[in-house]
Design an enzyme around this catalytic site. Structure first.
Site, PDB file in Angstrom:
ATOM      1  NE  ARG A 183       7.845  -4.717   5.460  1.00 49.52           N
ATOM      2  CZ  ARG A 183       8.914  -4.567   4.684  1.00 49.52           C
ATOM      3  NH1 ARG A 183      10.008  -5.268   4.904  1.00 49.52           N
ATOM      4  NH2 ARG A 183       8.887  -3.723   3.681  1.00 49.52           N
ATOM      5  CE  LYS A 219       5.366   6.377   3.181  1.00 52.73           C
ATOM      6  NZ  LYS A 219       6.336   5.502   2.503  1.00 52.73           N
ATOM      7  CG  ASP A 236       2.891   4.651   5.237  1.00 49.17           C
ATOM      8  OD1 ASP A 236       3.373   4.962   6.339  1.00 49.17           O
ATOM      9  OD2 ASP A 236       3.456   3.898   4.419  1.00 49.17           O
ATOM     10  CG  ASP A 275       7.744   4.449   5.433  1.00 48.98           C
ATOM     11  OD1 ASP A 275       6.506   4.294   5.435  1.00 48.98           O
ATOM     12  OD2 ASP A 275       8.366   5.036   4.519  1.00 48.98           O
ATOM     13  CG  ASP A 335       0.113   2.538   2.366  1.00 52.11           C
ATOM     14  OD1 ASP A 335       0.376   1.762   1.429  1.00 52.11           O
ATOM     15  OD2 ASP A 335       0.817   2.646   3.391  1.00 52.11           O
ATOM     16  CE  LYS A 338       0.504  -0.647   3.741  1.00 56.73           C
ATOM     17  NZ  LYS A 338       1.849  -0.400   3.177  1.00 56.73           N
ATOM     18  CD  GLU A 345       3.095   1.328   6.623  1.00 54.22           C
ATOM     19  OE1 GLU A 345       4.316   1.549   6.516  1.00 54.22           O
ATOM     20  OE2 GLU A 345       2.321   1.349   5.650  1.00 54.22           O
TER      21      GLU A 345
END
Ligand code: BES
Ligand code: MN
Ligand code: ZN
Length: 508
Positions: A362, A288, A281, A358, A299, A276, A360
């Site tokens: 996956r 968030k 993010d 959020d 991230d 990833k 994201e």
């Protein structure tokens, strides 16, 4: 850091600082049980230089406990630093790795630019027997990891690091195996630090494009094939899930592909490493809260772990084919951003209902996993700072590990025994998958609060299908909140060592 290996007697080595390890052999408990530290060297001169101190009861050789002697009698070294490994049952190669880091981090801020670390020796009365090869490797790994600090953008005190490390191993016949192990440790430590350097970069400096450039640059240095694709290729491959994350950002996505193809290996497994790579993010439209949002620059730690692991693989040359894939994007709110309720079609053809923008990680990984399979990967491993729920479950001590195949997972478990990293296996089950079934499409991207790390893993499972696969959730491990004696706070580089060992376990 320059390195060399010496087989001279410790007492004769001219150095600014000689670090040796000690173990605590005291088994009795209670206030009257005086510590019984024993140095892990058979060099009589070093032992007698430290006798007074070790018998004083002031020092108990606890894990990473240090004590310094100036002008030690009878030694060519200017200083003798003793670093504890802890109780003898805990004096493992993992304790040695940390203690070597501690020695370097002790030295680093004290304007000492050079040190020597003595590889621990089997000392009869200590009850500790550590293989010299594994110890030499651990010393190198720990020393490099210890020499890293995250202060890249400070105007002052930059480059305050140890410049030169000598590792002193006991003189013995098979010096070449110790030398090889030590060199391996250097490669691994440097690769872990390479990952940490990437993870440390803020979102404005390290966009998906820049991450791609850094990976490609590294690949050309170590002899990996690399390709970095962007928006057009995502559309061509129909990576609707990956694209949906990047569509709200002014920064284009990067699909980073690194290939390791050892000469003469044309059959056997192809390992797919998928990371990833969210360079920032914000959460997207499901934005968030402001508190701690700055942390979301890390991230991309899973992607960076794969890039670091590919570097180590290229240099250590195991006889197995490996493909590294990093799905890099920035998750932003915008007029073009995806919205909760949107339906996306992934590369595999599955339709995904977006519940929360959020979730994201996956989404990008789903297409990364499909792509790895389309390139012929027979076994998969992914790493991602995927869920806060994993941190709730395991704290910042263990990473979450998931697998659809016991044999594949056992190999990873053995890799952990070598790497010293901590991951705990978590369950997968159809009932968890039921939690992410969508009414409008095939699957939804969140399953609610309960079991959040597991439903995230089940989401990825739906794209790995029955290809043997391991998922590592490193959300709690990628960033270290407090300084430790052996590692600076900041990016940890977690995953690099374990993923490398897992890859090596498939060697022909
Ligand atoms: N990057 C985060 C997960 C994360 C949390 C990483 C804390 C590091 C530290 C991920 O993209 C995320 O936002 N996950 C959500 C999922 C939820 C919306 C289902 C989460 O964990 O809250
Ligand atoms: Mn997120
Ligand atoms: Zn994320």
């Amino acid at each position: 850091m320059q390195t060399k290996i010496s087989f001279e007697n410790l007492a004769g080595i001219q150095t600014e600082l000689l670090a040796v390890f000690a173990t605590d052999t005291q088994t009795a408990k209670g206030p009257d049980a005086k510590p019984q530290p024993i140095l892990l060297t058979n060099d009589e001169k070093v032992r007698s230089a430290a006798t007074g101190l070790l018998t004083s009861g002031e020092y108990k050789a606890g894990p990473n406990e240090t004590v310094l002697l100036h002008s030690p009698a009878g030694l060519a070294a200017k200083r003798l630093l003793i670093v504890g490994l802890g109780k003898k049952s805990k004096s493992t190669v993992h304790a040695v790795r940390n203690a070597a880091g501690t020695a370097v981090r002790y030295t680093k801020p004290r304007a000492i630019r050079e040190l020597t670390i003595g590889v621990p020796e089997a000392v009869a009365e200590s009850g500790v027997t550590l293989a010299a090869e594994a110890s030499a490797r651990a010393v190198a790994e720990g020393a490099f990891v210890g020499n890293f600090d995250a202060d890249t953008y400070r105007s002052e005190r930059k480059d305050v690091s140890v410049q030169s490390l000598t590792v002193a191993a006991p003189a013995r016949a098979d010096q070449s195996t110790i030398r090889a192990a030590f060199n391996e440790g250097v490669v691994i430590g440097e690769s872990q630090n390479f990952t940490r350097t990437l993870v440390n970069e803020p979102g404005n400096k390290l966009t998906p494009t820049v991450l791609g450039e850094r990976a490609a640059q590294m690949a050309s240095e170590v002899g990996l094939k690399s390709e970095v694709h962007s928006t057009d290729k995502l559309h061509e491959l129909k990576m609707g899930a990956f694209w949906s994350v990047s569509q709200g950002s002014a920064e284009p996505p990067a699909l980073i592909v690194l290939k390791y193809e050892p000469e003469g290996v044309t059959d056997g497994p192809v390992l797919g490493l998928v990371g990833k790579g969210i360079t920032f993010d914000t959460g997207g439209i499901s934005i968030k809260p402001a508190d701690n949002m700055e942390k979301m620059k890390y991230d991309m730690a899973g992607g960076a772990a794969m890039i670091g692991a590919m570097r180590a693989i290229a240099l250590l040359k195991p006889k197995v084919r490996v493909i590294g894939i990093v799905c890099a994007a920035e998750n932003m709110p915008d007029g073009k951003a995806q919205k909760p309720g949107d339906v996306q079609t992934a590369m595999s053809g599955k339709t995904i209902e977006i519940i929360n923008t959020d979730a994201e990680g996956r989404l990008v990984l789903a297409d990364g996993i499909s792509y790895a399979r389309s390139l012929g990967a027979t076994h998969l491993i992914d790493a991602a700072t995927l869920t806060g729920a994993c941190v709730v479950a395991l704290g910042m001590i263990n990473g979450g590990a998931f697998s659809n195949d016991d044999a594949t997972f056992e190999k990873f478990q053995s890799a952990l025994a070598t790497s010293g990293e901590k991951f705990w296996r978590m369950p997968l089950a159809d009932e968890y998958y039921d939690m992410i079934r969508s009414d409008i499409g095939d699957i939804k991207n969140t399953g609610g609060r309960w079991g959040g790390a597991i439903t995230a893993a089940e989401f990825l499972h739906a794209f790995a299908e029955d290809t043997p696969w391991i998922h590592l959730d490193i959300a709690g491990l990628a960033w270290i909140e407090e300084n430790k004696p052996f590692i600076a706070k900041g990016p940890s580089g977690v995953g690099v060592r374990s993923i490398l060992e897992w890859v090596r376990s498939y060697e022909k």
